[in-house]
Enzyme design. Sequence first.
Site, PDB file in Angstrom:
ATOM      1  N   LEU A 204       0.855  -1.193   0.000  1.00 11.63           N
ATOM      2  CA  LEU A 204       0.000   0.000   0.000  1.00 11.63           C
ATOM      3  C   LEU A 204       0.883   1.232   0.000  1.00 11.63           C
ATOM      4  O   LEU A 204       1.719   1.380   0.886  1.00 11.63           O
ATOM      5  CB  LEU A 204      -0.813   0.069   1.296  1.00 11.63           C
ATOM      6  N   HIS A 205       0.713   2.093  -0.972  1.00 13.46           N
ATOM      7  CA  HIS A 205       1.482   3.340  -0.943  1.00 13.46           C
ATOM      8  C   HIS A 205       0.812   4.472  -1.704  1.00 13.46           C
ATOM      9  O   HIS A 205       1.330   5.589  -1.730  1.00 13.46           O
ATOM     10  CB  HIS A 205       2.883   3.122  -1.510  1.00 13.46           C
ATOM     11  N   ARG A 206      -0.355   4.223  -2.340  1.00 10.13           N
ATOM     12  CA  ARG A 206      -1.018   5.292  -3.101  1.00 10.13           C
ATOM     13  C   ARG A 206      -1.376   6.435  -2.158  1.00 10.13           C
ATOM     14  O   ARG A 206      -1.945   6.195  -1.084  1.00 10.13           O
ATOM     15  CB  ARG A 206      -2.339   4.804  -3.695  1.00 10.13           C
ATOM     16  N   ASP A 283      -2.454  -1.829  -3.696  1.00 10.39           N
ATOM     17  CA  ASP A 283      -2.954  -0.698  -4.482  1.00 10.39           C
ATOM     18  C   ASP A 283      -1.980  -0.378  -5.616  1.00 10.39           C
ATOM     19  O   ASP A 283      -2.066   0.663  -6.247  1.00 10.39           O
ATOM     20  CB  ASP A 283      -3.211   0.528  -3.582  1.00 10.39           C
TER      21      ASP A 283
END
Length: 367
Positions: A204-206, A283
């Site tokens: 997850l990094h968006r 993501d």
Amino acid sequence: MKVACVVGARPNFMKIGPVIEGLRAFPDLEPILVHTGQHYDAAMSKVFFEDLELPEPDVYLDVGSDTHSRQTAKVMVEFEAWVESEKPDYVVVVGDVNSTLACSLVASKLRIRLGHVEAGLRSYDREMPEEINRLVTDSIADELFTSCADAAPNLLREGVDPARIHFVGNVMIDSLVRHREKAAGSGVLQILGLQEKGFTLVTLHRPSNVDMPEVFRDILGALGTLSGEKPVIFPVHPRSRKRIEEFGLGDLLRTHPDLRLVDPLGYLDFLKLMENAALMVTDSGGIQEETTFLGIPCLTVRLNTERPVTVSEGTNTMVGVDPEKIVSEGLDALRNGGKRGTIPELWDGHTGERIAKVLSRIAEETA
Ligand code: UD1
């Protein structure tokens, strides 16, 4: 023909190797590897060069992190100076990161022919910085190399000349096919104490998921619940790590000891984990494709995807950011085996060769 091949950020590295390898098979094509330095940490960059056996970059622009405009502008200034001095005949950009956009603009303004690998993907969500990068790059590229059948219709709707569109397949899958055997030898399962098919893997990094405290907290809470079924392994991107500290999410993590945060992993270790995961939650863009190829069920924590083929043909399910949906779909996949799929057309390990063939034809025509 001197072909500048541009990389900047982590998701670019696994796309450029097969292009360079393809170009090297043609004596009239000379690949030059340009690294903008958008990603610079060893764990975000160097380890990929080692794992993927990429050549050392011929040039490193050292731009680093900054706001989007400043980062893009820095890449442009540095890349322009390099292009003016080295005079490549062709520029290849891959994917949709800020370096892709910046180098495309420079090539286009200096009237150097430009090829975009992974053209035509559209999320139709302009809140995503990558969507803007894709739109602009495709609008100025001379050759548009597409990875799936739904990309060309997107480009045609935007008025792109069909003669410029080349359906070549997915370069990232070339890298996966090349390195799968080597990744099988990674000891990462033992190091992390994991069983085959005994865990969920997360990335997850968006900005849309990690930059707002309540959204990020809800997603981590859902992952915490899933960790009650099987351990959850989350290699944390630097952006997400910063936000966890900033938003004080450590408390929440302490209540879920089986939601395990680890440092970002290299390509081979991550591939080994992906291949052995019971479930992927992500993501990222590329991971939706890699899990489709590997037949691993994937839940994508986003409202839309620029890679719909992974949903229509592959193992991907869009779950949005609703924590209840993440939990219900996650538990269902963990208990019942999850979605099955097929491998999309031309995801066959030969995309780099097809790109090189097109470029060799251009070299002949322009000689
Ligand atoms: C970029 C890409 C994104 C891709 C992601 C994969 C754009 C618009 N976004 O996002 O599409 O999915 O890479 O990783 O280009 N940082 C470090 N070390 C690094 C790199 C970054 O600590 O080596 C930190 C910096 O504090 C930086 C933040 O991470 O501010 C974000 O980095 P940046 O390159 O701006 O965007 P990503 O979020 O990594």
